[in-house]
Write an enzyme that holds these catalytic residues in place. Structure first.
Site, PDB file in Angstrom:
ATOM      1  N   ASP A 121      31.647  44.168  30.452  1.00 14.53           N
ATOM      2  CA  ASP A 121      32.742  43.529  29.306  1.00 14.53           C
ATOM      3  C   ASP A 121      32.530  44.043  27.959  1.00 14.53           C
ATOM      4  O   ASP A 121      31.740  44.701  27.605  1.00 14.53           O
ATOM      5  CB  ASP A 121      32.224  41.927  29.244  1.00 14.53           C
ATOM      6  CG  ASP A 121      30.632  41.681  29.251  1.00 14.53           C
ATOM      7  OD1 ASP A 121      30.013  42.672  29.623  1.00 14.53           O
ATOM      8  OD2 ASP A 121      30.481  40.547  28.681  1.00 14.53           O
ATOM      9  N   GLU A 187      28.558  39.993  30.563  1.00 15.20           N
ATOM     10  CA  GLU A 187      26.850  39.885  30.057  1.00 15.20           C
ATOM     11  C   GLU A 187      26.961  39.384  28.835  1.00 15.20           C
ATOM     12  O   GLU A 187      25.830  38.697  28.341  1.00 15.20           O
ATOM     13  CB  GLU A 187      26.437  41.593  30.136  1.00 15.20           C
ATOM     14  CG  GLU A 187      25.048  41.833  29.788  1.00 15.20           C
ATOM     15  CD  GLU A 187      24.858  41.711  28.174  1.00 15.20           C
ATOM     16  OE1 GLU A 187      23.458  40.850  28.138  1.00 15.20           O
ATOM     17  OE2 GLU A 187      25.433  41.760  27.501  1.00 15.20           O
TER      18      GLU A 187
HETATM   19 NI    NI Z   1      25.256  45.120  25.531  1.00 11.45          NI
END
Ligand code: NI
Length: 452
Positions: A121, A187
């Site tokens: 991401d 994440e």
């Molecule tokens: Ni990172």
């Protein structure tokens, strides 16, 4: 990785104990390379195959950088990864924990199962770096129009793991065990809470086949091509909190008729500052508490009914973490009660301490050193950033390390950090990243850690 630059000791690593003591941090334990650093035939094969692969890795990285996707929206990136793994003949599962992709590469010989993890991401940051492949992508984050940028370098992670996958797929027949390639979404956390690692774990990412150990890597400011690692606690647990102070609305000219939540909230901010500075034993590991948002009121002469505060807690010890949680609640609630108001405190489950298994770290040091080459691999300082990689390490032994990406003509101590709109990752670090990811897998399969 969330917030704060990495702080490796870089070139002064030989002076580590002195440097660590001077910085007030304890030494977890000394780490020394064990056994021989003589590379295996497979490791040499990785080196041989690397140069011809690099143009592809750079191409993937630039494409991904130009097309970043926010946490939970990684459809294009996931497809790119899944198509690549399938083309390599790797068994692929998609839609794991959201847009997660898992490749299972079964080697030609029996052996353990190693997982390699990359995140997918990007962040709601508008890119200010002038690159031919600069992101022009716009998105929406919590209802706000935002730019989208791979400001944490996850584009580098994806490309490096795609490259490592290609090398490992080419060595399939000779691999003594299985490599699980984990491409994880979100994440940085989903806008309404939750992280990709937890979602993938809930979807059984470490099962079928059961993973023995897991490796992950993050790029960050450190001398170019260096690998920085730390046994034991390495990155902080992070927990965000919200405090809503309920007072009583009144005319600004007649405060005695109400309970002023702005004044109470200010007292709470001041009270919270003493939790780390006056009440927490930081002699072994540090802790941090930051109030990052304070919202309330609409007009100069109206005392509002309530205010909202948001903050983050960073700790390296789960006992200290629980203690800080209790003190935050007690401090806020009692200050508010003392003024005749009420504070509602909520603390999220956040991320755990990224704790590198000491035996595994020690076992892999020769591999890290060999992969880093002349740039070197060294023990890093504690990082106050956090990682949802910690949730995998909560289940199985894992090692998470940092790859230095600061251009040679810049000072890594002052270069724009991860999450900055000016964050810049030098592609010259990519070969080291591909090499180290492929190498930790191969070296572990050839020489697994004996069970404790
Ligand atoms: Ni990172």
């Amino acid at each position: 990785m969330r917030i704060n630059p990495f702080q490796p000791f870089g070139r002064v690593s030989r002076l580590l104990p002195v440097a660590l003591l001077a910085s007030g941090l304890s030494i977890t334990e000394p780490v020394q390379a064990q056994g021989t650093s003589k590379p295996s035939a497979l490791a040499l094969e990785i080196d041989k195959r690397l140069p011809q692969l690099m143009p592809k890795v750079i191409g993937w990285r630039r494409d991904i950088h130009e097309h970043p996707e926010l946490s939970g929206e990684e459809t294009r990136t996931a497809k790119l990864v899944a198509d690549h793994l399938r083309a390599l003949g790797i068994e692929v599962r998609t839609g794991v924990g959201g847009h997660g992709v898992v490749g299972v590469l079964k080697g030609g010989k029996p052996g353990p199962v190693v997982a390699l993890r990359s995140d997918l991401d990007a962040l709601p940051v508008e890119e200010l770096v002038d690159l031919p492949f600069k992101s022009k992508v716009k998105g929406t984050y919590r209802g706000q129009a935002v730019g989208v940028m791979h400001a944490c370098g996850h584009d580098m992670h994806i490309a490096m793991l795609m490259g490592a996958a290609e090398i490992l797929a080419g060595l399939k027949a000779q691999l003594p065990g299985t490599v699980k390639l984990i491409f994880q979404p979100a994440e940085e956390g989903l806008p309404n809470g939750g992280t990709g690692a937890k979602l993938m774990l809930a979807d059984g990412v470490l099962e079928n086949p059961k993973v023995d150990v897991i490796f992950g890597m993050h790029v960050g400011n450190a001398p170019l091509g260096t690998i920085n690692y730390r046994p034991g606690p390495a990155m902080a647990a992070s927990n965000s909190f919200s405090i809503v102070v309920h007072g009583k609305q009144a005319h600004g000219a007649m405060p005695w008729a109400g309970v002023d939540p702005i004044v109470v909230g200010s007292q709470i901010v001041a009270g919270l500052q003493t939790i780390i500075s006056r009440q927490t034993d930081i002699s072994s590991v540090p802790a941090i508490l930051t109030v990052g948002a304070f919202q309330g009121g609409v007009r100069n002469n109206i005392i509002p009914d309530s205010v909202v505060m948001l903050g983050t807690i960073r700790t390296f010890d789960l006992g200290i973490r629980q203690d800080v949680f209790a003190r935050v609640a007690r401090t806020a609630e009692s200050i508010a009660a003392g003024a005749g108001g009420k504070a509602i405190v909520k603390i999220d489950s956040g991320n755990l301490v990224t704790r590198n298994d000491s035996a595994l770290t020690q076992h892999m040091v020769p591999t890290l050193q060999r992969a880093a080459g002349p740039a070197g691999a060294q023990v890093a300082a504690l990082w106050t950033a956090s990682e949802d990689f910690s949730w995998y390490q909560d289940k199985i032994p894992g090692l998470f390390f940092n790859l230095g990406i600061t251009p040679r003509d810049k000072d890594w101590r002052t270069a724009p950090s991860n999450h900055s709109p000016l964050f810049f990752a030098d592609e010259a670090a990519l070969p080291t990243g591909v090499r180290v990811m492929a190498s930790v897998a191969v070296d572990y399969l050839l020489n697994p850690l004996k069970s404790k």
